[in-house]
Design a protein around this motif. Structure first.
Motif, PDB file in Angstrom:
ATOM      1  N   ALA A  80     -10.432  30.036 -25.791  1.00 51.69           N
ATOM      2  CA  ALA A  80     -10.272  31.260 -25.022  1.00 51.69           C
ATOM      3  C   ALA A  80      -9.098  32.024 -25.621  1.00 51.69           C
ATOM      4  O   ALA A  80      -8.098  31.421 -26.022  1.00 51.69           O
ATOM      5  CB  ALA A  80     -10.006  30.961 -23.555  1.00 51.69           C
ATOM      6  N   VAL A  81      -9.238  33.349 -25.711  1.00 50.86           N
ATOM      7  CA  VAL A  81      -8.137  34.203 -26.143  1.00 50.86           C
ATOM      8  C   VAL A  81      -7.762  35.092 -24.966  1.00 50.86           C
ATOM      9  O   VAL A  81      -8.618  35.796 -24.411  1.00 50.86           O
ATOM     10  CB  VAL A  81      -8.529  35.052 -27.368  1.00 50.86           C
ATOM     11  N   ASN A  82      -6.506  35.008 -24.575  1.00 44.92           N
ATOM     12  CA  ASN A  82      -6.011  35.759 -23.408  1.00 44.92           C
ATOM     13  C   ASN A  82      -6.909  35.542 -22.180  1.00 44.92           C
ATOM     14  O   ASN A  82      -7.240  36.467 -21.447  1.00 44.92           O
ATOM     15  CB  ASN A  82      -5.855  37.237 -23.748  1.00 44.92           C
ATOM     16  N   VAL A 141      -7.251  36.921 -33.528  1.00 41.88           N
ATOM     17  CA  VAL A 141      -6.046  36.469 -32.826  1.00 41.88           C
ATOM     18  C   VAL A 141      -4.843  37.218 -33.408  1.00 41.88           C
ATOM     19  O   VAL A 141      -4.811  37.553 -34.585  1.00 41.88           O
ATOM     20  CB  VAL A 141      -5.823  34.943 -32.950  1.00 41.88           C
ATOM     21  N   ALA A 142      -3.855  37.481 -32.523  1.00 42.88           N
ATOM     22  CA  ALA A 142      -2.652  38.206 -32.938  1.00 42.88           C
ATOM     23  C   ALA A 142      -1.418  37.514 -32.367  1.00 42.88           C
ATOM     24  O   ALA A 142      -1.513  36.624 -31.519  1.00 42.88           O
ATOM     25  CB  ALA A 142      -2.727  39.656 -32.457  1.00 42.88           C
ATOM     26  N   ALA A 143      -0.264  37.951 -32.843  1.00 43.08           N
ATOM     27  CA  ALA A 143       0.996  37.253 -32.571  1.00 43.08           C
ATOM     28  C   ALA A 143       1.281  37.045 -31.082  1.00 43.08           C
ATOM     29  O   ALA A 143       1.795  36.007 -30.681  1.00 43.08           O
ATOM     30  CB  ALA A 143       2.149  38.017 -33.221  1.00 43.08           C
ATOM     31  N   ASN A 144       0.950  38.019 -30.237  1.00 40.07           N
ATOM     32  CA  ASN A 144       1.306  37.892 -28.818  1.00 40.07           C
ATOM     33  C   ASN A 144       0.207  37.296 -27.950  1.00 40.07           C
ATOM     34  O   ASN A 144       0.324  37.290 -26.726  1.00 40.07           O
ATOM     35  CB  ASN A 144       1.708  39.254 -28.263  1.00 40.07           C
ATOM     36  N   ASP A 145      -0.848  36.776 -28.579  1.00 39.96           N
ATOM     37  CA  ASP A 145      -1.976  36.245 -27.807  1.00 39.96           C
ATOM     38  C   ASP A 145      -1.669  34.875 -27.201  1.00 39.96           C
ATOM     39  O   ASP A 145      -0.859  34.119 -27.731  1.00 39.96           O
ATOM     40  CB  ASP A 145      -3.217  36.108 -28.700  1.00 39.96           C
ATOM     41  N   GLU A 146      -2.372  34.601 -26.096  1.00 41.23           N
ATOM     42  CA  GLU A 146      -2.428  33.244 -25.545  1.00 41.23           C
ATOM     43  C   GLU A 146      -3.790  32.677 -25.935  1.00 41.23           C
ATOM     44  O   GLU A 146      -4.821  33.221 -25.541  1.00 41.23           O
ATOM     45  CB  GLU A 146      -2.292  33.296 -24.012  1.00 41.23           C
ATOM     46  N   VAL A 147      -3.772  31.620 -26.748  1.00 44.53           N
ATOM     47  CA  VAL A 147      -5.020  31.027 -27.230  1.00 44.53           C
ATOM     48  C   VAL A 147      -5.123  29.605 -26.686  1.00 44.53           C
ATOM     49  O   VAL A 147      -4.182  28.820 -26.821  1.00 44.53           O
ATOM     50  CB  VAL A 147      -5.071  31.008 -28.771  1.00 44.53           C
ATOM     51  N   GLU A 181       1.115  22.598 -24.549  1.00 42.21           N
ATOM     52  CA  GLU A 181       1.422  23.978 -24.915  1.00 42.21           C
ATOM     53  C   GLU A 181       2.409  23.994 -26.074  1.00 42.21           C
ATOM     54  O   GLU A 181       3.297  23.160 -26.148  1.00 42.21           O
ATOM     55  CB  GLU A 181       2.074  24.618 -23.675  1.00 42.21           C
ATOM     56  N   GLU A 182       2.232  24.937 -26.991  1.00 38.18           N
ATOM     57  CA  GLU A 182       3.222  25.100 -28.063  1.00 38.18           C
ATOM     58  C   GLU A 182       3.255  26.556 -28.522  1.00 38.18           C
ATOM     59  O   GLU A 182       2.268  27.274 -28.418  1.00 38.18           O
ATOM     60  CB  GLU A 182       2.938  24.153 -29.238  1.00 38.18           C
ATOM     61  N   GLU A 183       4.426  26.974 -28.979  1.00 47.03           N
ATOM     62  CA  GLU A 183       4.595  28.297 -29.586  1.00 47.03           C
ATOM     63  C   GLU A 183       4.423  28.129 -31.086  1.00 47.03           C
ATOM     64  O   GLU A 183       5.068  27.262 -31.683  1.00 47.03           O
ATOM     65  CB  GLU A 183       5.994  28.856 -29.296  1.00 47.03           C
ATOM     66  N   VAL A 184       3.562  28.938 -31.687  1.00 44.32           N
ATOM     67  CA  VAL A 184       3.348  28.832 -33.130  1.00 44.32           C
ATOM     68  C   VAL A 184       3.435  30.215 -33.766  1.00 44.32           C
ATOM     69  O   VAL A 184       3.263  31.236 -33.097  1.00 44.32           O
ATOM     70  CB  VAL A 184       1.981  28.185 -33.471  1.00 44.32           C
ATOM     71  N   ALA A 185       3.733  30.230 -35.057  1.00 46.17           N
ATOM     72  CA  ALA A 185       3.810  31.493 -35.803  1.00 46.17           C
ATOM     73  C   ALA A 185       2.982  31.338 -37.069  1.00 46.17           C
ATOM     74  O   ALA A 185       3.514  31.075 -38.151  1.00 46.17           O
ATOM     75  CB  ALA A 185       5.262  31.815 -36.140  1.00 46.17           C
ATOM     76  N   PRO A 186       1.657  31.449 -36.943  1.00 47.11           N
ATOM     77  CA  PRO A 186       0.809  31.283 -38.128  1.00 47.11           C
ATOM     78  C   PRO A 186       1.011  32.423 -39.118  1.00 47.11           C
ATOM     79  O   PRO A 186       1.430  33.523 -38.733  1.00 47.11           O
ATOM     80  CB  PRO A 186      -0.614  31.290 -37.557  1.00 47.11           C
ATOM     81  N   PRO A 187       0.729  32.173 -40.404  1.00 49.29           N
ATOM     82  CA  PRO A 187       0.868  33.227 -41.415  1.00 49.29           C
ATOM     83  C   PRO A 187      -0.154  34.350 -41.184  1.00 49.29           C
ATOM     84  O   PRO A 187      -1.108  34.186 -40.430  1.00 49.29           O
ATOM     85  CB  PRO A 187       0.588  32.497 -42.725  1.00 49.29           C
TER      86      PRO A 187
END
Lengths: 150, 83
Positions: free
Chosen positions: B56-58, B68-74, B17-23
């Protein structure tokens, strides 16, 4: 509402079957699929991983679809995760209905679907210490596809 | 964005698992895969064969064109092998 469980522990097929007929007289048949870990090619153990949260939701959704497509009086799906030895049970699908066709067809639908659409992954461990991830099989996709649009 | 990896993708990336902030220009699952694959050699190895990667998204299965959006679980994983 189906009974859906994802668990490490073994399950009691007899007790689960009895629970589907207890206290009622409208059940004419219960279909059972019991998946067992085969010990092919020196397999020492099967390790099953899943996606907690998504797994339970996904199985509950497809069980609800089975209950909508066939007139079921009860439905139970139990899938084990973790380390499973050859000869041990992995998965149990039970479907109960007034008549056999609905029970048998919905049971086949559920296990075909579980093989291809539920987020589980199997890793095989061999006696020499080697291990490998099980690859998805085209035959399983074909088996699941026959239920689409039916 | 929370990204999860399962089975051999987890082993290849080296984390579950990792937290990411894609552009902002990363808008869908396919774009996220391309962005993640450029993060490290381990990510590149995990995503080397996109035909072997499912998403899978959410907690719902998603195709490469799924947004995909910032608060999603992917989540990324190989084709499933349960049952």
């Amino acid at each position: 509402m189906a009974r859906v469980l994802v668990q490490d522990a073994a399950f009691d097929t007899g007790a689960e079957t009895a629970a589907l007929t207890a206290g009622r007289t409208d059940v004419g048949g219960v279909a059972t699929f019991l998946g067992v870990c085969r010990g092919d090619d020196g397999l020492a153990a099967m390790v099953l991983e899943h996606y907690p949260g998504m797994t339970e939701r996904a199985i509950a959704r497809i069980a609800a679809e089975a209950e909508a497509r066939w007139p079921l009086t009860g439905c139970t799906v139990i899938h084990r995760v973790g380390r499973i030895l050859p000869g041990e049970p992995i998965v149990l699908v039970l479907t109960a209905s007034a008549h056999r066709a609905a029970a048998l067809e919905s049971c086949a639908f559920l296990i075909d679907w579980l093989k291809t659409k539920a987020p589980f992954w199997k890793r095989e461990e061999f006696s020499g210490g080697a291990h490998r991830w099980v690859e998805a099989r085209a035959e399983d996709e074909a088996a699941a596809a026959r239920w689409a649009g039916a | 964005m929370r990204v999860l990896y399962f089975a051999w993708l987890r082993q290849k990336v080296g984390t579950a698992e990792e937290e990411v902030a894609p552009p902002e220009d990363v808008r869908d699952v396919g774009g996220l895969i391309r962005w993640l694959a450029a993060r490290s050699p381990a990510h590149a190895a995990a995503f080397a064969d996109p035909r072997q990667v499912r998403a899978a998204v959410n907690q719902d299965f998603a195709t490469p064109d799924h947004p995909v959006a910032a608060n999603d679980e992917v989540a990324f994983f190989p084709p499933v092998t349960g049952g």
